[in-house]
Design an enzyme around this catalytic site. Structure first.
Site, mmCIF file in Angstrom:
data_model
loop_
_atom_site.group_PDB
_atom_site.id
_atom_site.type_symbol
_atom_site.label_atom_id
_atom_site.label_comp_id
_atom_site.label_asym_id
_atom_site.label_seq_id
_atom_site.Cartn_x
_atom_site.Cartn_y
_atom_site.Cartn_z
ATOM 1 N N ASP A 38 -7.371 -2.599 3.988
ATOM 2 C CA ASP A 38 -5.944 -2.537 4.330
ATOM 3 C C ASP A 38 -5.468 -3.922 4.725
ATOM 4 O O ASP A 38 -6.245 -4.735 5.234
ATOM 5 C CB ASP A 38 -5.701 -1.557 5.478
ATOM 6 C CG ASP A 38 -4.275 -1.020 5.475
ATOM 7 O OD1 ASP A 38 -3.345 -1.799 5.755
ATOM 8 O OD2 ASP A 38 -4.086 0.181 5.191
ATOM 9 N N ILE A 39 -4.185 -4.189 4.529
ATOM 10 C CA ILE A 39 -3.615 -5.487 4.856
ATOM 11 C C ILE A 39 -3.585 -5.746 6.362
ATOM 12 O O ILE A 39 -3.798 -6.873 6.811
ATOM 13 C CB ILE A 39 -2.210 -5.635 4.233
ATOM 14 C CG1 ILE A 39 -1.667 -7.051 4.419
ATOM 15 C CG2 ILE A 39 -1.257 -4.589 4.777
ATOM 16 C CD1 ILE A 39 -0.376 -7.316 3.667
ATOM 17 N N ASP A 76 -5.133 -8.237 1.547
ATOM 18 C CA ASP A 76 -3.839 -7.963 0.933
ATOM 19 C C ASP A 76 -4.083 -7.726 -0.551
ATOM 20 O O ASP A 76 -4.557 -8.622 -1.254
ATOM 21 C CB ASP A 76 -2.932 -9.180 1.152
ATOM 22 C CG ASP A 76 -1.521 -9.000 0.627
ATOM 23 O OD1 ASP A 76 -1.278 -8.058 -0.158
ATOM 24 O OD2 ASP A 76 -0.660 -9.827 0.980
ATOM 25 N N VAL A 77 -3.767 -6.529 -1.037
ATOM 26 C CA VAL A 77 -4.052 -6.226 -2.446
ATOM 27 C C VAL A 77 -3.252 -7.093 -3.405
ATOM 28 O O VAL A 77 -3.588 -7.181 -4.590
ATOM 29 C CB VAL A 77 -3.824 -4.732 -2.770
ATOM 30 C CG1 VAL A 77 -4.806 -3.854 -2.010
ATOM 31 C CG2 VAL A 77 -2.378 -4.309 -2.512
ATOM 32 N N ASN A 103 -4.755 3.141 -3.591
ATOM 33 C CA ASN A 103 -3.749 3.897 -2.851
ATOM 34 C C ASN A 103 -2.732 3.022 -2.130
ATOM 35 O O ASN A 103 -1.637 3.490 -1.793
ATOM 36 C CB ASN A 103 -4.474 4.797 -1.834
ATOM 37 C CG ASN A 103 -3.555 5.356 -0.764
ATOM 38 O OD1 ASN A 103 -2.821 6.320 -0.988
ATOM 39 N ND2 ASN A 103 -3.597 4.747 0.417
ATOM 40 N N TYR A 174 10.031 0.069 -6.715
ATOM 41 C CA TYR A 174 9.175 1.231 -6.476
ATOM 42 C C TYR A 174 9.029 2.074 -7.734
ATOM 43 O O TYR A 174 7.919 2.417 -8.144
ATOM 44 C CB TYR A 174 9.751 2.069 -5.335
ATOM 45 C CG TYR A 174 8.797 3.110 -4.816
ATOM 46 C CD1 TYR A 174 7.844 2.780 -3.860
ATOM 47 C CD2 TYR A 174 8.843 4.413 -5.278
ATOM 48 C CE1 TYR A 174 6.950 3.735 -3.386
ATOM 49 C CE2 TYR A 174 7.961 5.376 -4.810
ATOM 50 C CZ TYR A 174 7.019 5.027 -3.860
ATOM 51 O OH TYR A 174 6.138 5.976 -3.405
ATOM 52 N N LYS A 178 5.605 2.415 -9.936
ATOM 53 C CA LYS A 178 4.957 3.720 -10.029
ATOM 54 C C LYS A 178 4.875 4.215 -11.472
ATOM 55 O O LYS A 178 3.955 4.954 -11.828
ATOM 56 C CB LYS A 178 5.680 4.726 -9.127
ATOM 57 C CG LYS A 178 5.549 4.424 -7.632
ATOM 58 C CD LYS A 178 4.105 4.342 -7.176
ATOM 59 C CE LYS A 178 3.986 4.217 -5.666
ATOM 60 N NZ LYS A 178 2.583 4.169 -5.200
ATOM 61 N N VAL A 207 5.639 12.452 1.281
ATOM 62 C CA VAL A 207 4.503 12.828 2.122
ATOM 63 C C VAL A 207 4.784 12.353 3.542
ATOM 64 O O VAL A 207 5.250 11.228 3.751
ATOM 65 C CB VAL A 207 3.189 12.185 1.611
ATOM 66 C CG1 VAL A 207 2.007 12.661 2.449
ATOM 67 C CG2 VAL A 207 2.964 12.511 0.136
ATOM 68 N N THR A 209 4.100 10.511 6.140
ATOM 69 C CA THR A 209 3.328 9.357 6.578
ATOM 70 C C THR A 209 4.312 8.338 7.137
ATOM 71 O O THR A 209 5.529 8.473 6.952
ATOM 72 C CB THR A 209 2.552 8.708 5.414
ATOM 73 O OG1 THR A 209 3.487 8.058 4.532
ATOM 74 C CG2 THR A 209 1.737 9.727 4.637
#
Length: 274
Positions: A38-39, A76-77, A103, A174, A178, A207, A209
């Site tokens: 995770d970042i 960082d991805v 993800n 986004y 996606k 979702v 989150t």
């Protein structure tokens, strides 16, 4: 009772909280060890707090409570070298990789979008390029092992629909990202099939989150009620829970789905047929 993923190692990005943490815990319940990435720091264009080092430590603690091993790394991805190093470290420590869950994602929707281009660029870099960097970091080792495997990339109902589009940089980025991961999934399904590595995408509706349960998103939807109205589900539920996506993924990566590859799997409370 032996779990469906006993002896497997799963790489999960965006693992510090939300869906990523849920996936890590759910797969650990089935016997998998986890490489969690995770970042754990903020991205300037994102108007809500991103995960912290403490969040990633909590994910590690929850996995360890299940008596599974976990290697947690910050990366960082968007940075191909950094995510390759983090995933490589985890694989080296745990000895193999069988599952990849790409993800990590952001949704920097805001009622006051100060820099639409930055919102677009950061979203595409995280949600699309980040998926590419993640899979390319792990797939060569999966091929080398010669034992097959499973990859699931997180898309969205917005990867199958343009509903709710309003011209903002965040929304454009986004939806484009996606949709883009579906293209990556399909080309990888063809690339990796000879190695018995399956590749699928999962498409959640909203979702519960921190990515959507935050003040910035609620202000954005309040300012644009037509967007919120377009993003409702067929079943009478405002948003699903992370475990609903995790349960679908646990099936997708198991041998119960051994001949399922190249599919776009909605977990969407009927969003796509409404």
């Amino acid at each position: 009772m032996t779990g469906t993923l006993e002896g497997k190692v799963a790489v999960i990005t965006g693992a510090a909280r939300g869906q990523g943490r849920s996936h890590a815990v759910r797969l650990a319940e089935e016997g998998a060890d986890i490489v969690a990435v995770d970042i754990c720091r903020q991205i300037d264009s994102v108007p809500y707090p991103l995960a912290t080092e403490e969040d990633l430590a909590e994910t590690a603690a929850e996995v360890e409570k299940l008596d599974r091993r976990i290697v947690a790394r910050q990366a960082d991805v968007r940075d191909a070298a950094a995510v390759t190093e983090a995933i490589g470290d985890g694989i080296a420590e745990l000895g193999r990789v069988d599952i990849v869950l790409a993800n990590a994602g952001i949704a920097p929707h805001s009622a006051r979008e100060d820099d639409p281009l930055a919102a677009f660029d950061d979203t595409v870099a995280t949600n699309l390029a980040g998926v590419r960097h993640t899979v390319q970091a792990a797939a060569p080792r999966m091929i080398e092992q010669g034992e097959g495997g499973s990859i699931v990339v997180t898309s969205s109902t917005q990867g199958l629909s343009g509903r709710g589009g309003n011209g903002s940089g965040a929304m454009e980025g986004y939806v484009a990202a996606k949709h883009g991961v579906v293209g990556l999934m399909r080309t990888w399904a063809n690339w990796l099939a000879p190695h018995r590595i399956r590749v699928n995408s999962v498409h959640p509706t909203g979702v519960h989150t921190p990515m959507i349960d935050n003040d910035a998103m609620q202000e954005f939807l309040g300012q644009s009620p037509e967007v919120g109205a377009a993003l409702t589900n067929l079943l009478d539920v405002e948003a699903v829970e992370p475990i609903d996506i995790s349960n679908a993924i646990a099936w997708l990566v198991s041998d119960q789905a051994r001949y399922v590859t190249g599919v776009t799997l909605p977990v969407d409370a009927g969003f796509m047929v409404k």
